[in-house]
Design a protein around this motif. Structure first.
Motif, mmCIF file in Angstrom:
data_model
loop_
_atom_site.group_PDB
_atom_site.id
_atom_site.type_symbol
_atom_site.label_atom_id
_atom_site.label_comp_id
_atom_site.label_asym_id
_atom_site.label_seq_id
_atom_site.Cartn_x
_atom_site.Cartn_y
_atom_site.Cartn_z
ATOM 1 N N ILE A 262 2.000 -4.134 7.358
ATOM 2 C CA ILE A 262 1.177 -4.793 6.342
ATOM 3 C C ILE A 262 1.725 -4.575 4.940
ATOM 4 C CG2 ILE A 262 -1.094 -4.855 5.249
ATOM 5 C CD1 ILE A 262 -0.970 -6.179 7.991
ATOM 6 N N THR A 263 2.099 -3.339 4.610
ATOM 7 C CA THR A 263 2.573 -3.044 3.262
ATOM 8 C C THR A 263 3.799 -3.878 2.915
ATOM 9 O OG1 THR A 263 1.731 -0.777 3.409
ATOM 10 C CG2 THR A 263 3.377 -1.227 1.713
ATOM 11 N N ALA A 264 4.712 -4.028 3.861
ATOM 12 C CA ALA A 264 5.922 -4.815 3.611
ATOM 13 C C ALA A 264 5.592 -6.277 3.319
ATOM 14 C CB ALA A 264 6.860 -4.721 4.808
ATOM 15 N N LEU A 265 4.537 -6.779 3.938
ATOM 16 C CA LEU A 265 4.149 -8.170 3.712
ATOM 17 C C LEU A 265 3.647 -8.393 2.292
ATOM 18 C CD1 LEU A 265 2.246 -8.964 7.056
ATOM 19 C CD2 LEU A 265 4.644 -9.429 6.490
ATOM 20 N N GLY A 266 3.077 -7.353 1.705
ATOM 21 C CA GLY A 266 2.522 -7.481 0.362
ATOM 22 C C GLY A 266 3.547 -7.790 -0.707
#
Length: 344
Positions: A262-266
């Motif tokens: 999820i963090t990478a998608l941000g």
């Protein structure tokens, strides 16, 4: 969707988590708005989300604002805004045999990029002005601008005025202050944040008639409606208060640590902003996905899952980083990434 220049390896997990959450809520909000006339639940979802999702993104943009390369950043946002206009015009031509293109304003997605461009210019021009005074002044201006019906989508003036306090607040408050406050008072802030979000959820879903009259104020683009015009400034202040406490609660509740995947998608939420509405229009035109919402409960759930999956795919697949990636390279000669953050 922040300002600044750095390479992508310099990120802050907390803000990337928030960005992905907010952009996904935005897509959900747009999906529900497309069928809002058929369901009070969709009205509830819409107003629950719209109270804070764009103000939080603008707050983050202001939080990471830096005066460096403001000309290049302004050019990038203007170019990105026009790219969205052209893309959506093509989509409308494909799906409805008509073309919708407004050069100096519209009610659709490009507003966010143009507003960020204007904020770059304003922050540079007002660089020596006391920001706290400016914040108070812009709040007061926003409280009365709803009386002027001529201020709306043209040049995105209404949204520029209404949302500027959130961007400015981000510029006034530093990352360090936010992080220190959350860490220092987390045991107090956490239950308060949960209570606020639950309370807003309750009002949105169980007192819909009471809060839905403020829908037009949360969008930032409309003059005061007949329902609130007698107490318009107070209504705007109330909406600001709701946005502030719900937005702050979201910031507290979303984890500060890295969340796998999820963090990478941000780091790529701009891609979602650029592509999602055009893809939805195509899906509705050729696959009639809105019919899912008219079906069984399971089909309604599937309809609501689609925007979540869409957000993930648009952030994850490299192909959707175009054409914004090309525009960025053209605007910044050093090929550095837009959006400054710190290391994870």
């Amino acid at each position: 969707m922040e300002d600044g220049i750095t390479r992508e390896k310099y990120r802050v997990a907390h803000w990337d988590n928030i960005k992905f959450t907010m952009i996904t809520l935005m897509v959900i909000g747009h999906f529900t708005d497309s069928v809002i006339q058929y369901s009070d639940v969709c009205k509830s979802i819409f107003i629950f989300i719209y109270a804070y999702h764009m103000p939080v993104l603008l707050f983050i943009s202001g939080l990471f604002y830096k005066r460096t390369k403001y000309v290049e950043k302004t050019l990038y946002y203007i170019s990105g805004g026009f790219a969205i206009k052209i893309f959506l015009s093509i989509i409308w031509r494909i799906t409805s045999s008509t073309t919708s293109f407004f050069l100096l304003g519209d009610s659709e997605l490009p507003w966010f990029f143009f507003v960020l461009a204007i904020y770059q210019i304003l922050m540079y021009l007002l660089r020596d002005v006391n920001k706290r005074y400016l914040f108070v002044a812009t709040v007061i201006l926003a409280c009365f601008v709803g009386y002027d019906e001529s201020i709306g989508d043209f040049l995105y003036l209404s949204r520029i005025i209404v949302f500027f306090p959130f961007y400015l607040l981000g510029n006034i408050i530093t990352q360090e202050k936010v992080n220190q406050t959350i860490k220092r008072f987390y045991r107090i802030l956490l239950p308060c944040a949960v209570l606020i979000i639950v309370s807003w959820f309750y009002l949105s879903f169980f007192k819909l008639d009471t809060v839905y009259i403020f829908r037009h104020l949360f969008t930032g683009r409309n003059p005061f409606s007949d329902d609130v015009i007698k107490y318009g400034p107070l209504a705007r202040l109330l909406c600001y208060f709701i946005t502030f406490i719900t937005g702050a609660s979201v910031i507290v509740l979303i984890p500060q640590k890295r969340i796998p995947f999820i963090t990478a998608l941000g780091a790529h939420t701009e891609n979602v902003y650029f592509w999602h509405w055009g893809i939805y229009v195509l899906m509705h035109r050729f696959f009639h996905i809105n019919n899912l919402f008219m079906g069984s409960f399971a089909e309604k759930v599937c309809f609501m899952i689609i925007p979540i999956l869409m957000s993930i795919v648009l952030c994850y697949l490299d192909i959707f980083r175009y054409p914004l990636h090309i525009i960025r390279k053209m605007c910044f000669k050093d090929n550095q990434e837009l959006f400054v953050t710190d290391k994870h």
